[in-house]
Structures are given as C-alpha cells and as structure tokens.
Design an enzyme around this catalytic site. Structure first.
Site, PDB file in Angstrom:
ATOM      1  N   SER A  64       0.858  -1.126  -0.151  1.00  0.00           N
ATOM      2  CA  SER A  64      -0.063   0.026   0.028  1.00  0.00           C
ATOM      3  C   SER A  64       0.927   1.154   0.123  1.00  0.00           C
ATOM      4  O   SER A  64       1.952   1.058   0.369  1.00  0.00           O
ATOM      5  CB  SER A  64      -1.053   0.079   1.390  1.00  0.00           C
ATOM      6  OG  SER A  64      -0.250   0.211   2.428  1.00  0.00           O
ATOM      7  N   LYS A 120       0.543  -1.176  15.708  1.00  0.00           N
ATOM      8  CA  LYS A 120      -0.715  -1.370  16.344  1.00  0.00           C
ATOM      9  C   LYS A 120      -1.568  -2.671  15.498  1.00  0.00           C
ATOM     10  O   LYS A 120      -2.224  -3.224  15.969  1.00  0.00           O
ATOM     11  CB  LYS A 120      -1.653  -0.314  16.160  1.00  0.00           C
ATOM     12  CG  LYS A 120      -2.153   0.109  14.566  1.00  0.00           C
ATOM     13  CD  LYS A 120      -2.936   1.355  14.659  1.00  0.00           C
ATOM     14  CE  LYS A 120      -3.515   1.872  13.259  1.00  0.00           C
ATOM     15  NZ  LYS A 120      -4.057   0.903  12.568  1.00  0.00           N
ATOM     16  N   ASP A 121      -0.880  -3.144  14.332  1.00  0.00           N
ATOM     17  CA  ASP A 121      -1.026  -4.281  13.603  1.00  0.00           C
ATOM     18  C   ASP A 121      -0.523  -5.435  14.325  1.00  0.00           C
ATOM     19  O   ASP A 121      -0.877  -6.472  13.875  1.00  0.00           O
ATOM     20  CB  ASP A 121      -0.783  -4.095  12.228  1.00  0.00           C
ATOM     21  CG  ASP A 121      -1.776  -3.270  11.590  1.00  0.00           C
ATOM     22  OD1 ASP A 121      -2.645  -2.536  12.048  1.00  0.00           O
ATOM     23  OD2 ASP A 121      -1.034  -2.694  10.464  1.00  0.00           O
ATOM     24  N   THR A 175     -15.898   4.174   9.920  1.00  0.00           N
ATOM     25  CA  THR A 175     -14.595   3.986  10.294  1.00  0.00           C
ATOM     26  C   THR A 175     -14.604   2.276  10.348  1.00  0.00           C
ATOM     27  O   THR A 175     -15.656   1.741  10.403  1.00  0.00           O
ATOM     28  CB  THR A 175     -14.391   4.302  11.922  1.00  0.00           C
ATOM     29  OG1 THR A 175     -13.228   3.737  12.457  1.00  0.00           O
ATOM     30  CG2 THR A 175     -15.412   3.931  12.731  1.00  0.00           C
ATOM     31  N   SER A 234     -12.924   0.661  12.664  1.00  0.00           N
ATOM     32  CA  SER A 234     -12.406   0.295  13.823  1.00  0.00           C
ATOM     33  C   SER A 234     -13.358   0.137  15.011  1.00  0.00           C
ATOM     34  O   SER A 234     -14.043   1.246  15.236  1.00  0.00           O
ATOM     35  CB  SER A 234     -11.109   1.310  14.378  1.00  0.00           C
ATOM     36  OG  SER A 234     -10.969   1.136  15.832  1.00  0.00           O
ATOM     37  N   ARG A 280     -13.012   0.151  18.077  1.00  0.00           N
ATOM     38  CA  ARG A 280     -12.635   0.990  19.002  1.00  0.00           C
ATOM     39  C   ARG A 280     -13.228   2.284  18.837  1.00  0.00           C
ATOM     40  O   ARG A 280     -13.763   3.212  19.623  1.00  0.00           O
ATOM     41  CB  ARG A 280     -11.136   0.938  19.066  1.00  0.00           C
ATOM     42  CG  ARG A 280     -10.516   2.166  20.111  1.00  0.00           C
ATOM     43  CD  ARG A 280      -8.975   2.188  20.240  1.00  0.00           C
ATOM     44  NE  ARG A 280      -8.325   2.565  18.745  1.00  0.00           N
ATOM     45  CZ  ARG A 280      -8.485   3.834  18.203  1.00  0.00           C
ATOM     46  NH1 ARG A 280      -8.918   4.838  19.057  1.00  0.00           N
ATOM     47  NH2 ARG A 280      -7.906   4.191  16.917  1.00  0.00           N
ATOM     48  N   ARG A 281     -12.687   3.023  17.627  1.00  0.00           N
ATOM     49  CA  ARG A 281     -13.160   4.150  17.139  1.00  0.00           C
ATOM     50  C   ARG A 281     -14.577   4.414  17.191  1.00  0.00           C
ATOM     51  O   ARG A 281     -15.300   5.555  17.630  1.00  0.00           O
ATOM     52  CB  ARG A 281     -12.557   4.643  15.689  1.00  0.00           C
ATOM     53  CG  ARG A 281     -11.136   4.687  15.679  1.00  0.00           C
ATOM     54  CD  ARG A 281     -10.563   5.018  14.319  1.00  0.00           C
ATOM     55  NE  ARG A 281      -9.069   5.360  14.340  1.00  0.00           N
ATOM     56  CZ  ARG A 281      -8.308   5.060  13.231  1.00  0.00           C
ATOM     57  NH1 ARG A 281      -8.891   4.327  12.307  1.00  0.00           N
ATOM     58  NH2 ARG A 281      -6.894   5.096  13.499  1.00  0.00           N
ATOM     59  N   ARG A 313     -13.880  -0.074   5.019  1.00  0.00           N
ATOM     60  CA  ARG A 313     -12.314  -0.627   4.652  1.00  0.00           C
ATOM     61  C   ARG A 313     -11.613   0.165   3.605  1.00  0.00           C
ATOM     62  O   ARG A 313     -12.508   0.979   2.826  1.00  0.00           O
ATOM     63  CB  ARG A 313     -12.366  -2.153   4.630  1.00  0.00           C
ATOM     64  CG  ARG A 313     -12.524  -2.826   5.924  1.00  0.00           C
ATOM     65  CD  ARG A 313     -11.877  -4.377   5.698  1.00  0.00           C
ATOM     66  NE  ARG A 313     -10.448  -4.055   5.237  1.00  0.00           N
ATOM     67  CZ  ARG A 313      -9.800  -5.120   4.750  1.00  0.00           C
ATOM     68  NH1 ARG A 313     -10.273  -6.400   4.405  1.00  0.00           N
ATOM     69  NH2 ARG A 313      -8.363  -4.968   4.690  1.00  0.00           N
ATOM     70  N   GLY A 314     -10.483  -0.146   3.301  1.00  0.00           N
ATOM     71  CA  GLY A 314      -9.984   0.461   2.328  1.00  0.00           C
ATOM     72  C   GLY A 314      -8.737   1.460   2.477  1.00  0.00           C
ATOM     73  O   GLY A 314      -8.359   1.456   3.769  1.00  0.00           O
ATOM     74  N   VAL A 346      -6.118   4.950   2.545  1.00  0.00           N
ATOM     75  CA  VAL A 346      -6.381   5.988   2.963  1.00  0.00           C
ATOM     76  C   VAL A 346      -7.050   6.852   1.884  1.00  0.00           C
ATOM     77  O   VAL A 346      -8.218   7.530   2.115  1.00  0.00           O
ATOM     78  CB  VAL A 346      -5.093   6.918   3.370  1.00  0.00           C
ATOM     79  CG1 VAL A 346      -5.314   8.309   3.652  1.00  0.00           C
ATOM     80  CG2 VAL A 346      -4.577   6.187   4.587  1.00  0.00           C
ATOM     81  N   THR A 402      -8.961   5.758  -0.714  1.00  0.00           N
ATOM     82  CA  THR A 402     -10.219   5.168  -0.704  1.00  0.00           C
ATOM     83  C   THR A 402     -11.324   5.716   0.421  1.00  0.00           C
ATOM     84  O   THR A 402     -12.424   6.108   0.177  1.00  0.00           O
ATOM     85  CB  THR A 402     -10.407   3.734  -0.752  1.00  0.00           C
ATOM     86  OG1 THR A 402      -9.499   3.177  -1.939  1.00  0.00           O
ATOM     87  CG2 THR A 402     -11.663   3.126  -0.782  1.00  0.00           C
ATOM     88  N   ARG A 403     -11.036   5.665   1.561  1.00  0.00           N
ATOM     89  CA  ARG A 403     -11.579   6.167   2.728  1.00  0.00           C
ATOM     90  C   ARG A 403     -11.700   7.783   2.607  1.00  0.00           C
ATOM     91  O   ARG A 403     -12.824   8.099   2.568  1.00  0.00           O
ATOM     92  CB  ARG A 403     -11.006   5.873   3.975  1.00  0.00           C
ATOM     93  CG  ARG A 403     -10.957   4.428   4.244  1.00  0.00           C
ATOM     94  CD  ARG A 403     -10.230   4.045   5.659  1.00  0.00           C
ATOM     95  NE  ARG A 403      -9.836   2.738   5.629  1.00  0.00           N
ATOM     96  CZ  ARG A 403      -9.847   2.208   6.991  1.00  0.00           C
ATOM     97  NH1 ARG A 403     -10.410   2.731   7.918  1.00  0.00           N
ATOM     98  NH2 ARG A 403      -9.514   0.657   7.011  1.00  0.00           N
ATOM     99  N   CYS A 446      -6.547  -7.220  18.458  1.00  0.00           N
ATOM    100  CA  CYS A 446      -5.972  -5.929  18.036  1.00  0.00           C
ATOM    101  C   CYS A 446      -7.297  -5.059  17.886  1.00  0.00           C
ATOM    102  O   CYS A 446      -7.132  -3.703  17.762  1.00  0.00           O
ATOM    103  CB  CYS A 446      -5.062  -5.790  16.863  1.00  0.00           C
ATOM    104  SG  CYS A 446      -3.654  -6.760  17.200  1.00  0.00           S
TER     105      CYS A 446
END
Length: 321
Positions: free
Chosen positions: A18, A86-87, A130, A132, A134-135, A152-153, A155, A157-158, A253
C-alpha cells in the site's frame, strides 16, 4: 543510501504494497541503511489483509496484515520487515524479534469531515465511517446521534467516501476517522478537520508507532547495531505498557480498547479504556509507575489491565478474541 545494484550486499526490507506502507517502510529503510552503511532494497509482500474483503473482525483482525511479512522473514526472503505497531499481535513470533521501535508520530485519531466540520458540529444523523470497533464505540459514546458506518480500504479510498474531499469520488459519508500519523506520513494533513483529543478518543495501543522486526539469528552485525541505534526508548516503553494491557485482557487488536502511555517526569503514565460496542458503557482507568525498562513498562500495563478486569471490563467488551 539508495537501493543497491543487483547482486550487491545490502538490506532486504519487507513491506506491504500500500502507499502508506511503502512510505513508512522507505523512511525506515533509508534510516537503517544510513546507520548500517549498507544499501537497501524493498521486498513487497502481499498479505491476507490486502486480499480479503470484509471488516477486520470478520477476516481475523489486524494480524492478517502481519503473517505474510513474518513468513518472508522466517523464509529469509527479507532481512527486516516494517509494520504499523498497532497491527502486531501481542504475542511475539517464534524466531523473530522487534529489534527497533522508532520515535512515534502523532498518536491521535483525526476526523476528516465535509465542510470543515468537527465532532461537535457534525449534525445528528451524520454518517461517519471507520473500520475500527474502538473508534466506533468511542464515537457513539461522544456523539450518540451519529450514524457510524463500517468501512475498509486505503487512505485515499476512505477519504474519497467523504463528500467534497476527493474530486470525482463517491462522497457518500459526512466524515471518516483515520489515524493522524498515517495522514501526516502521506502528507495529507490538509484533509484533517479536527485532531480528536485523547480525552474523547484514546488511540489503539501502539498507534502512531512503527515496529522493525528481524530474525533473532540475524547474522549481519551492522544491521543489528543500526536497528539498536534507531530504537527510541521512550516510545518503546510507552507501547510496551499499552500492548501489555491488550495481552492481559486477552483481547485482539481490533477489540474496542484504547490505551496511551506517556513519560511524565520520571514516571510512565498509562491510561486505558474498555468500551461496549454500542458505546453505552465505558470503563476508563489510569495508573503511573517508575518504568526505566521494558519489564517495568509491561508490569504497569498488566497491573492496569487487572484493575480493568476487577472493575468489570469482561462484562463490557468482547474479550478473549
């Protein structure tokens, strides 16, 4: 140094393909190459997370971005691999070690909204994307009137899902939430309409940090020395404490859990939050301790996790995932 010519000795650096991964990896590769005084070459590795569709929780969590890179290391197709920290699963991979954690970028989450809107000024009913949990949970807690949409996708794309942000893109959402660190590394700060305060949204454990993994038996001393020199102790201590919270909670995660540690004077201050998926239940705790090494940092995280469990964390969030 630029990558070496074919056949020349150098550092083979594993990366996802990516744009963000390549940007992050190139930054790391150039730094390690300079410290080791060796050329480098990027080795692109396609992971399951790049192939499979669906939400991260459905396809196996963020660890799906890591397994193929770790296989490439173990099979000696590359010498080091660069991950978004974080992954990384909280348990280490046999035969591999995180040899370097460079200095961390911005830890915060960023709102990218149409018309310069902020979390406070988004109207009720606004659609916020989002991927996530968590978010999503913390968004629902802060603004119950918003509609949170799973996306998903990459940056671009989002960002293209937000009305007016990318010319010719669908623009079917009012805002998305992304990691500020990734946007900064890509030079996309212009898309940020608000850096969300950590009092409102605690980041994922390790957010904003990178991890450079290599084989425990890495034979090139120049590379090991370069990775050790590149390591940033305050960042390593902070992320060690944060990830220990996840480990002790036995959470994946992608669980609705946030954690953030900071050096405050001679102490390491750690804050963590456990949320229900609907954002209606929030459990937030803090703890500080003297932490000059990774063992003490991990102990701090384990103790805070035990406090969260004693306060009912397992009744609030889906753990053991």
């Amino acid at each position: 140094m630029a990558p070496g010519s074919p056949g020349s000795p150098g550092i083979r650096v594993g990366t996802r393909g990516s744009t963000l991964a390549l940007t992050q990896t190139t930054t790391v590769a150039e730094r390690v190459s300079g410290l080791a005084e060796l050329p480098y070459a990027l080795v692109r590795v396609r992971t399951e997370g790049d192939v499979l569709k669906g939400s991260l929780s459905q396809i196996g969590g963020t660890g799906v971005f890591v397994a193929a890179l770790r296989d490439a290391l173990l099979e000696e197709r590359c010498d080091i691999a660069v991950h978004s920290l974080k992954d990384l699963p909280t348990l280490p991979a046999p035969g591999l070690t995180v040899a370097s954690v460079p200095e961390r970028e911005d830890v915060r989450d960023a709102l990218c909204a149409r018309d310069g809107l902020t979390l406070a000024t988004l109207p009720d009913g606004a659609r916020v994307g989002t991927g996530s949990p968590r978010r999503a949970a913390q968004l629902r807690a802060a603004r119950p009137g918003l509609e949170v949409v799973d996306i998903r996708g990459n940056v671009d794309t989002r960002l293209g899902r937000v009305a007016g942000l990318v010319m010719g893109a669908p623009g079917d959402l009012d805002a998305v939430v992304l990691a500020a660190a990734g946007l900064r590394r890509l030079g996309r700060e212009d898309a940020i309409t608000e850096l969300i305060d950590t009092d409102v949204m605690l980041p994922a454990p390790g957010q904003g940090a990178l991890a450079v993994e290599c084989r425990e038996s890495e034979a090139m001393p120049h590379v090991r020395e370069a990775l050790a020199a590149y390591d940033h102790l305050p960042t390593r201590l902070a992320v060690t404490a944060e990830r220990a919270v996840l480990l002790q909670l036995e959470a994946g995660c992608s669980a609705p859990i946030g954690a953030l540690a900071r050096i405050e004077g001679e102490d390491l201050a750690l804050e963590a939050v456990v949320c229900s998926l609907d954002g209606r239940s929030i459990l937030r705790r803090t703890r500080s301790a003297r932490a000059t090494d990774a063992v003490a940092a991990a102990r701090l995280g384990l103790e805070l996790a035990e406090e969260l469990l004693a306060s009912g964390a397992a009744d609030i969030a889906p753990l053991n995932s």
